[in-house]
Design an enzyme around this catalytic site. Structure first.
Site, PDB file in Angstrom:
ATOM      1  CD  GLU A  83      -2.861  -1.025   2.115  1.00 51.16           C
ATOM      2  OE1 GLU A  83      -2.895  -0.256   3.306  1.00 51.16           O
ATOM      3  OE2 GLU A  83      -4.226  -1.829   1.949  1.00 51.16           O
ATOM      4  CD  GLU A 102      -3.732  -6.180   2.909  1.00 54.08           C
ATOM      5  OE1 GLU A 102      -4.576  -5.544   3.441  1.00 54.08           O
ATOM      6  OE2 GLU A 102      -2.601  -5.898   2.828  1.00 54.08           O
TER       7      GLU A 102
END
Ligand code: GAL
Length: 737
Positions: free
Chosen positions: A184, A343
């Site tokens: 991320e 995720e």
């Protein structure tokens, strides 16, 4: 730009024994790739695996349970820099060798991280200058994640060394099937106000503008006497006082610079590995959900070999619609090729003020909804729930209570279902596109964050989501497509609050309409160009007036309302409009609560479909002012929605103006189709609490989750969170729910 597509291989369940650290090549026969080719048609299933949080005695148990759950891939070493390089000149790969080996022998592939998302403390001690600063000049301390500046040359060197070491060690390891770069990017270091950032921003401006005059013109520096005489005078927008307003052109460029700095950092890490290991696919997990817009992923998607995303659920009735809207953008970024859910959560997260668990069926339903929207990989954060640390109370595939739990049983059942779906040939099929595109532009979303706009409540992404949901309410599904991509093949495009439009993009929109397309322009679209300069001569002024003349209207002012206008009405009614009112009920009106454009119709061919009406409208001198208009534009049609409308009113607008389907679709159901070579897969999801009834389904049922077949052939009943997946030969016509 390097657009490629390479999908990670999955291992065969019992990989041959070998020495994965051998330097010998595959052709020597010592190093066979474990049947990867025959396993490409699997759906990837697994999650983040953090064995470094556990004693080695737990690892075999993990692998036993992963196999039970049909896990075939894990993301490894995402936060493991400190364990791999405990001191500057000491490397410890033994534990990583061991776990990769154990996983590989069990047929579980590894998506190996570059491990640079968190840096070790020794690095901060030696080089405190790698830490970012916030806009107040405070050093962002280490101890969490991404406490590093992407603009620090020192940090970059350490990170690239780590990447090279990993590539040298695992580049030929057959169990490592993809590279998971960073984690991320930008989650905690999206904005960096350090001195390194200041220097890098000056270089970025030099490269972008070439001359100081061009920079001054773009930023409009004659305003407030900000003229810049040399690139070395360029400033990053640090704190200037509580009420100071940052030049919006400068602010926007700082956002772009931050995006580019992280993208450059990602590319440097990727290329450091690729030089040593060019043949395995690279990805990094994007953060796309309709409440976030960190990066301009329309750029990033060109730089990964497969697109992957992290998506966390929104509670309530929006849950499925929001997921599908976010995924619609991901599918467009992936250019309609399979993509990866890196995720999501099996149940509650731990980072909201109240962390509700998933409702009955939502774990499976969400995973299947991602598949329905084009994903071929379903992964969770994380495999085993942590016993300590900041995320101990985050759900996982294997909960604290262990394997004898309802949650773990549901995970196992899901793994089995995904395997069964893969056996039917689902993997590799593509999401069927809609004929409508809602256009999304991350940079317009950043622009709506400026403190200098008529309303601080503009939110492009939320308006995209509202439109998306309104289409679902009519039983239709829209795609969500980056403005920067090619949407010329669609029938209809919708631009909700695309605040910024360049001349070139405005021209593209006009060409699209003139060639026969339908264009819908929202209330705060096309107000400024890419430098945040207002288009003159009347709103919306984009394209030197092209947008305005296409619509056949001209706006003079904005009417901004809201609860802050003490005692005044906080809503304005629209009426007498066939476009908004239900024709069977002439009293039905629509309502605007935020923003009304004060326009007049300038083109004699333009029609007014709705007016502002009533006392509140009269107070603001809006009574009778056109609110929604339609104009012919070449062979196409251009609508202008001059005010904000809620989802119900947008639904009515779509139903009355844009719904071209002959058969009435079923708004209780989200229906998507994935198309394979010879087979189509239909996915049906109950959208509401009440569940849904579906009829005339022609395919063979593959999954009926929380539902049952009805008495008539091809009819089904789904409970809340229910899912039906069917398969049909491509010669069989598509079912109508
Ligand atoms: C993601 C992150 C994971 C984990 C997860 C929790 O943003 O990548 O490492 O923190 O959130 O929901």
């Amino acid at each position: 730009m390097r657009r490629t597509f390479q999908w990670p291989a999955v291992l065969s369940p019992a990989a041959p024994s070998q020495d994965p650290h051998s330097n010998e090549t595959e052709s020597n026969g010592n190093h066979p790739t474990p049947s990867a080719a025959s396993r490409r048609n699997r759906i990837i299933f697994g999650g983040d695996y953090n064995p470094d949080q556990w004693p080695q005695t737990v690892w075999d148990d993990d692998i036993r349970l992963m196999r039970e759950a049909h896990v075939n891939t894990v993301a490894l070493a995402v936060f493991s820099w400190d364990r791999i390089q405990p001191e500057e000149h000491r490397w410890d790969f033994d534990w990583l060798d061991l776990i990769i080996d154990k996983l590989g022998h069990a047929g579980i592939a590894v998506d190996l991280a570059s491990a640079t998302a968190t840096a070790p403390l020794w690095l901060y001690e030696a080089h405190p200058e790698v830490l970012p600063r916030d806009k107040y000049g405070h050093v962002v301390g280490p101890g969490a994640r991404q406490s590093w500046s992407p603009n620090s040359p020192v940090f970059r060197e350490y990170a690239l060394t780590m990447c090279r070491k990993l590539a040298e060690r695992y580049g030929r390891n057959p169990y490592v099937t993809s590279w998971h770069m960073g984690n991320e990017y930008g989650w905690n270091n999206r904005e960096d106000y350090s001195d390194d950032a200041q220097r890098a921003f000056r270089d970025w401006c030099r490269r972008t503008y070439g001359s100081i005059d061009a920079l001054n013109a773009a930023w409009g520096t004659t305003f407030w006497g900000q003229e810049i005489h040399d690139f070395d005078q360029v400033l990053i927008p640090r704190y200037m006082g509580a009420d100071a307003m940052v030049n919006p052109g400068q602010q926007l460029d700082f956002e772009r610079f931050g995006n580019d700095a992280l993208l450059d950092f990602y590319k440097a890490e990727r290329d450091a590995i690729a030089e040593i290991c060019p043949d395995k696919p690279f990805t990094t997990n994007f953060m796309i959900s309709t409440d976030q817009c960190a990066m301009d992923y329309a750029q990033w998607a060109h730089e990964v070999d497969f697109v992957s995303n992290d998506h966390y659920f929104h509670e309530g009735t929006l849950h499925l619609d929001e997921l599908s809207c976010s995924d619609a953008l991901v599918d467009s970024l992936a250019l309609n090729r399979p993509w990866y859910v890196m995720e999501h959560s099996t149940s509650a997260v731990q980072w909201k003020p109240l962390n509700a668990r998933k409702r009955k069926g939502e774990l499976t339903r969400d995973a299947l909804a991602h598949i329905a929207m084009g994903a071929d990989a379903i992964n969770f954060f994380q495999w085993r729930a942590s016993a300590f640390g900041a995320e101990a109370f985050h759900s996982a595939m294997l909960p604290h209570a262990g394997e004898d739990t309802a949650l773990f049983r549901e995970v196992c059942a899901l793994g089995k279902t995904l395997d069964r779906l893969a056996d039917t040939g689902l993997a590799g099929s593509r999401l069927q596109r809609s004929d409508t595109a809602i256009l999304f532009d991350a940079q317009s979303q950043w622009a709506t964050r400026s403190q200098t706009l008529p309303s601080g409540k503009l939110d492009h992404w939320h308006d995209v989501r509202d439109w998306y949901q309104a289409f679902l309410n009519t039983g239709m599904r829209a795609d969500v497509v980056p403005l920067a991509y090619d949407w010329s093949g669609y029938h209809t495009i919708v631009l909700p609050t695309v605040l910024m439009l360049s001349d070139a993009d405005t021209r593209r929109i006009l060409d699209f309409a003139q060639a026969g397309g339908t264009v819908v322009i929202g209330y705060a679209t096309g107000l400024v160009d890419e430098h945040f300069h207002v288009g003159l001569g009347g709103y919306p002024g984009a394209g030197q007036g092209l947008l305005r003349s296409m619509l056949g209207i001209r706006g003079e002012e904005f009417n901004i309302i809201g609860p802050q206008a003490d005692g005044d009405a906080d809503a304005i009614a629209l009426t007498a409009a066939e476009a908004v009112s239900d024709p069977t009920n002439s009293h039905t009106t629509a309502t605007s609560r935020l923003w009304q454009n004060v326009i007049s119709v300038t083109d004699p061919h333009a029609q007014t479909l709705a007016f502002y009406h009533g006392d509140a409208a009269d107070d603001w001198d809006l009574d009778g002012v056109p609110a929604i208009t339609r104009n012919r534009a070449g062979k196409g049609i251009a609508y202008f929605l001059g005010c904000d409308l809620d989802v119900n009113d947008l639904t009515t607008f779509i139903r009355l103006n844009l719904d071209a389907t002959s058969a009435p679709p079923n708004p209780d159901v989200l229906h998507t189709v994935r198309i394979g070579d010879t087979t189509a897969f239909d996915f049906y999801f109950a959208r509401g609490k009440q569940g849904a009834k579906i009829s005339q389904v022609s395919g063979e049922p593959l999954v009926i989750f929380r539902g049952s077949p009805g008495s008539n052939t091809g009819s089904y009943t789904l409970q809340r969170n229910g899912v039906l997946i069917t398969m049909r030969n491509l010669t069989t016509p598509c079912a109508d729910e």
